[in-house]
Scaffold this motif. Structure first.
Motif, mmCIF file in Angstrom:
data_model
loop_
_atom_site.group_PDB
_atom_site.id
_atom_site.type_symbol
_atom_site.label_atom_id
_atom_site.label_comp_id
_atom_site.label_asym_id
_atom_site.label_seq_id
_atom_site.Cartn_x
_atom_site.Cartn_y
_atom_site.Cartn_z
ATOM 1 N N SER A 1 0.818 -1.214 0.000
ATOM 2 C CA SER A 1 0.000 0.000 0.000
ATOM 3 C C SER A 1 0.858 1.272 0.000
ATOM 4 O O SER A 1 0.400 2.326 -0.463
ATOM 5 C CB SER A 1 -0.933 0.008 1.216
ATOM 6 N N LEU A 2 2.132 1.202 0.500
ATOM 7 C CA LEU A 2 2.996 2.390 0.503
ATOM 8 C C LEU A 2 3.333 2.840 -0.921
ATOM 9 O O LEU A 2 3.699 3.997 -1.138
ATOM 10 C CB LEU A 2 4.288 2.091 1.274
ATOM 11 N N LEU A 3 3.212 1.929 -1.894
ATOM 12 C CA LEU A 3 3.554 2.288 -3.275
ATOM 13 C C LEU A 3 2.403 2.949 -4.022
ATOM 14 O O LEU A 3 2.617 3.614 -5.047
ATOM 15 C CB LEU A 3 3.992 1.039 -4.045
ATOM 16 N N ARG A 4 1.165 2.750 -3.567
ATOM 17 C CA ARG A 4 0.006 3.136 -4.352
ATOM 18 C C ARG A 4 -0.222 4.643 -4.394
ATOM 19 O O ARG A 4 -1.021 5.125 -5.201
ATOM 20 C CB ARG A 4 -1.245 2.418 -3.839
ATOM 21 N N GLY A 5 0.441 5.391 -3.558
ATOM 22 C CA GLY A 5 0.291 6.844 -3.621
ATOM 23 C C GLY A 5 0.924 7.432 -4.869
ATOM 24 O O GLY A 5 0.390 8.379 -5.461
ATOM 25 N N ASP A 6 2.069 6.893 -5.305
ATOM 26 C CA ASP A 6 2.797 7.448 -6.461
ATOM 27 C C ASP A 6 2.788 6.526 -7.677
ATOM 28 O O ASP A 6 3.274 6.925 -8.739
ATOM 29 C CB ASP A 6 4.261 7.725 -6.058
ATOM 30 N N PHE A 7 2.255 5.293 -7.520
ATOM 31 C CA PHE A 7 2.317 4.336 -8.624
ATOM 32 C C PHE A 7 0.962 3.635 -8.796
ATOM 33 O O PHE A 7 0.210 3.466 -7.826
ATOM 34 C CB PHE A 7 3.394 3.264 -8.375
ATOM 35 N N ASN A 8 0.721 3.209 -10.044
ATOM 36 C CA ASN A 8 -0.325 2.220 -10.317
ATOM 37 C C ASN A 8 0.335 0.849 -10.345
ATOM 38 O O ASN A 8 1.297 0.636 -11.095
ATOM 39 C CB ASN A 8 -0.994 2.484 -11.666
ATOM 40 N N VAL A 9 -0.141 -0.059 -9.502
ATOM 41 C CA VAL A 9 0.401 -1.416 -9.467
ATOM 42 C C VAL A 9 -0.340 -2.226 -10.530
ATOM 43 O O VAL A 9 -1.516 -2.573 -10.366
ATOM 44 C CB VAL A 9 0.246 -2.054 -8.075
ATOM 45 N N LEU A 10 0.337 -2.520 -11.634
ATOM 46 C CA LEU A 10 -0.307 -3.150 -12.783
ATOM 47 C C LEU A 10 -0.245 -4.672 -12.738
ATOM 48 O O LEU A 10 -1.144 -5.337 -13.262
ATOM 49 C CB LEU A 10 0.350 -2.654 -14.083
ATOM 50 N N ASP A 11 0.799 -5.236 -12.155
ATOM 51 C CA ASP A 11 0.942 -6.692 -12.228
ATOM 52 C C ASP A 11 1.869 -7.156 -11.104
ATOM 53 O O ASP A 11 2.771 -6.410 -10.678
ATOM 54 C CB ASP A 11 1.510 -7.107 -13.591
ATOM 55 N N GLN A 12 1.648 -8.381 -10.631
ATOM 56 C CA GLN A 12 2.523 -9.006 -9.634
ATOM 57 C C GLN A 12 2.661 -10.484 -9.988
ATOM 58 O O GLN A 12 1.706 -11.123 -10.418
ATOM 59 C CB GLN A 12 1.929 -8.903 -8.223
ATOM 60 N N ARG A 13 3.868 -11.005 -9.802
ATOM 61 C CA ARG A 13 4.068 -12.444 -9.995
ATOM 62 C C ARG A 13 5.281 -12.883 -9.171
ATOM 63 O O ARG A 13 6.155 -12.081 -8.846
ATOM 64 C CB ARG A 13 4.262 -12.786 -11.470
#
Length: 537
Positions: A30-42
Motif C-alpha cells: 500500500s505504501l507504493l500506491r500513492g505514487d504508482f499504479n500497481v499493474l501486475d505481480q508475480r
C-alpha cells in the motif's frame, strides 16, 4: 529495480528477491500506491548448481506505472521482520513535439454526407481513423455514445497511410448513427488509451517491455438533425438513400377459384434497418380473400451504409372466375441524397382465374352450377344410374348436415345459458400472439413488443386501420392506449432501459381497450360487428 530513470507513461519492474527459501516476500504494497499504479505481480523461484553447490533464489516482480514526473522515492518495504532498502526513481516528462513534427498518435473523424442535411431516423455514417507511428498495444477506444441515437459498428479495417511525409499505421472504424430526435445531436469525444512501444537510444531493451502509456481524445461533434419536412405527405416517414419495391408470384399462369396465389412484396432500402421499414398498404380488392403471413426481414451493410430488406407474403384466394388483379402498391419515401420526396411503385399483376373443377362448388358471384339432369341430357343414358346414385348421396349428406347443425345449435344454446357472463373466446392464433405480446411487455422488450403489435394490427384490427399503428392510436378512442402506442411507435428502435419505456402501461391499456370492445360486441349480439372507433369520432 530494472532502470531507475524512465519517461512519463512508461512502466518499471520492481524486483524483490531473497536466497532464503524460508523468507516470505508476501507483504503490504500500500505504501507504493500513492505514487504508482500497481499493474501486475508475480512470483518465481530460480534454482542453479555451481561447482556442485545448489543455490535457490525466490523473486517477487511488481510492475509499476508512475503517476507523475519527477523524483519519486520508493520506501523500504517490510517482509516478516526484514525491510528492503529505499530507492529513488527519476521520471522524465514525456517528450514534447518539435515545431512541425507529427504526433505519434492522433484521431481523425468524418461524417457522410459531409455537410448534411441530416434527418431524424436517417442513417449518418461516421468514420473514425486512429493513426499511430509505432506498435500500439493494450489499445482501447470508447465507441461514439450520443444521447437519443442508436449506434452500430459496421466495419473495422487496418491499413498503412502517410501524413506530411510520416508513415503511420491506421485503424479505421465505420459506425452507423440513427438519430431518434430532431435538434442538436452531440457526439461526445472518443477516448483512446494504449501503450506505444518505442525504441530509445538509451538501451536496446525497454524498461519493462510494456511501452509508454498514451491517452488521446477526439473532438466532439455537433450535428443538426432536421425533423420530417412539412412537404412530405407520406403515411410513414421513411428517409433513405434509395428504396425499391419488387415482387414474386407463386403462380403466373391460370388458377382456379379457391386456389391461393402467393404474392411476396419485397422492400429494399439503403440507409434504414429492416425494423424501420413499414408494410405497403393494400387498397380494397373485391372478390378475393387475403391472408397475410408473418413478415421476414434482415439488415445488412456494405461497410458504410446499412441496407434493410423485408419481405411481406400474402396468400390471395380468388372467389370468382375471370381475372385476379393484384393491385398496384405505392410507398412514399424521402430521398436523403436528392433531398426530395419520392414514391416507389409496384405495378399491378393479373392472373387468369378459371372456374373450380370440384363437383358441387360454385363461385360466390358466378353463374349457378348445372344440374345433374342437364348433364345427363348431354352425356347419354350410360350416366343415368350414376347420376341417380349421386342424387341419393347428396340427399343423405344434406340430411346428415342438418342433423349436425341442430345438435350444435342445441349445445350452443345450452353453453350460452351456462357461461353467459364469460368473455368471448379468443381464436387460438390470436391468443398465442397476445400471450407473446404480454410476455414482451412484462420483459420490457420494446422491439419485440412493437413487432408483435404490428402483427396484431395487420391480422386482427379492422381493415380501415391498414395495419398502421399511428392510425390505430388516433382512432381507438382511448387516451391511455393512444399515449402508450405513440410511445411504442416512437421509442421502438431503442432498448427499453435506454428508452425509459413502460411495457406494462401498454399492456394494461391494450387489455382494458379489448375488454371494452368485447363488452360492446356482447351487447350487440353475435351477428353484429361493433363500430370499434365510435368513441374516437
Amino acid at each position: 529495480m530494472l532502470f531507475r530513470s524512465l519517461v512519463e507513461g512508461e512502466t518499471v519492474t520492481l524486483i524483490l528477491q531473497t536466497d532464503d527459501v524460508a523468507q516470505s516476500l508476501e507483504g503490504d504494497l500500500s505504501l507504493l500506491r500513492g505514487d504508482f499504479n500497481v499493474l501486475d505481480q508475480r512470483s518465481e523461484t530460480r534454482m542453479s548448481v555451481i561447482n556442485g553447490e545448489q543455490t535457490t533464489v525466490v523473486r517477487r516482480l511488481v510492475t509499476l506505472e508512475p503517476k507523475r514526473a519527477g523524483r519519486i522515492p520508493i520506501p523500504g518495504l517490510q517482509f516478516n521482520g526484514v525491510r528492503t532498502s529505499p530507492l529513488v526513481l527519476t521520471v522524465d516528462p514525456a517528450p514534447a513535439l518539435a515545431p512541425g513534427e507529427m504526433p505519434p498518435v492522433f484521431i481523425e473523424m468524418a461524417l457522410e454526407p459531409p455537410s448534411g442535411p441530416y434527418y431524424v431516423h436517417a442513417q449518418i455514417s461516421l468514420t473514425v481513423k486512429i493513426f499511430y507511428q509505432q506498435s500500439l498495444t493494450e489499445a482501447s477506444i470508447t465507441p461514439p455514445s450520443p444521447e437519443q441515437a442508436a449506434v452500430r459498428l459496421l466495419d473495422e479495417v487496418p491499413f498503412p497511410a502517410e501524413r506530411n511525409g510520416t508513415r503511420y499505421r491506421v485503424l479505421q472504424r465505420r459506425y452507423a448513427i440513427f438519430p431518434e430526435r430532431s435538434g442538436t445531436l452531440v457526439v461526445p469525444p472518443m477516448q483512446l488509451s494504449g501503450r506505444l512501444l518505442e525504441r530509445t537510444g538509451r538501451s536496446l531493451w525497454q524498461s519493462s517491455g510494456r511501452g509508454r502509456r498514451i491517452t488521446k481524445e477526439s473532438e466532439a461533434l455537433e450535428i443538426e438533425v432536421l425533423p420530417k419536412p412539412a412537404s412530405f405527405s407520406g403515411t410513414y416517414w421513411l428517409p433513405a438513400r434509395d428504396l425499391k419495391l419488387s415482387q414474386r408470384l407463386s403462380e403466373t399462369s391460370a388458377v382456379r377459384v379457391g386456389e391461393p396465389v402467393t404474392r411476396t412484396v419485397i422492400v429494399d432500402a439503403v440507409g434504414l434497418e429492416e425494423n424501420m421499414l413499414e408494410e405497403p398498404v393494400w387498397p380494397q380488392v373485391p372478390g378475393v380473400r387475403i391472408y397475410p403471413d408473418q413478415p421476414q426481414g434482415i439488415s445488412r451493410d456494405d461497410g458504410t451504409w446499412v441496407s434493410g430488406h423485408k419481405e411481406y407474403r400474402y396468400a390471395v384466394v380468388p372467389e370468382q372466375p375471370g381475372e385476379l388483379v393484384l393491385p398496384e402498391l405505392r410507398v412514399d419515401w424521402w430521398d436523403t441524397v436528392a433531398n426530395r420526396a419520392r414514391t416507389a411503385i409496384l405495378p399491378e399483376m393479373r392472373v387468369p382465374v378459371l372456374a373450380s373443377d370440384l363437383p358441387g362448388i360454385t363461385e360466390s358471384r358466378g353463374a349457378p352450377a348445372q344440374t345433374g339432369t342437364e348433364v345427363l341430357s348431354t352425356n347419354g343414358a350410360a350416366l343415368q344410374v350414376q347420376s341417380a346414385w349421386r342424387s341419393v348421396a347428396i340427399v343423405l349428406g344434406l340430411l346428415w348436415l342438418l342433423t349436425l347443425w341442430l345438435l350444435l345449435r342445441s349445445r350452443s344454446r345450452l353453453g350460452a345459458s351456462i357461461v353467459s357472463d364469460s368473455p368471448p373466446r379468443v381464436p387460438p392464433a390470436e391468443s398465442e400472439l397476445l400471450a407473446r405480446l404480454e410476455e414482451a411487455c412484462r420483459g420490457q422488450n420494446i422491439s419485440t413488443a412493437r413487432a408483435l403489435m404490428g402483427t396484431w394490427l395487420r391480422r386482427y384490427a379492422p381493415p380501415e386501420v391498414g395495419g398502421s399503428m399511428s392510425r390505430f392510436s388516433g382512432a381507438c378512442g382511448d387516451s391511455a392506449l393512444e399515449e402508450a402506442l405513440v410511445a411504442l411507435d416512437t421509442l421502438g428502435f431503442k432498448q427499453a432501459d435506454e428508452a425509459g419505456w413502460d411495457g406494462m402501461m401498454l399492456w394494461r391499456a391494450f387489455s382494458a381497450w379489448r375488454k371494452a370492445q368485447a363488452s360492446v360486441r356482447k351487447g350487440l349480439g353475435p351477428d353484429v360487428e361493433p363500430d370499434l372507433y365510435a368513441a374516437g369520432r
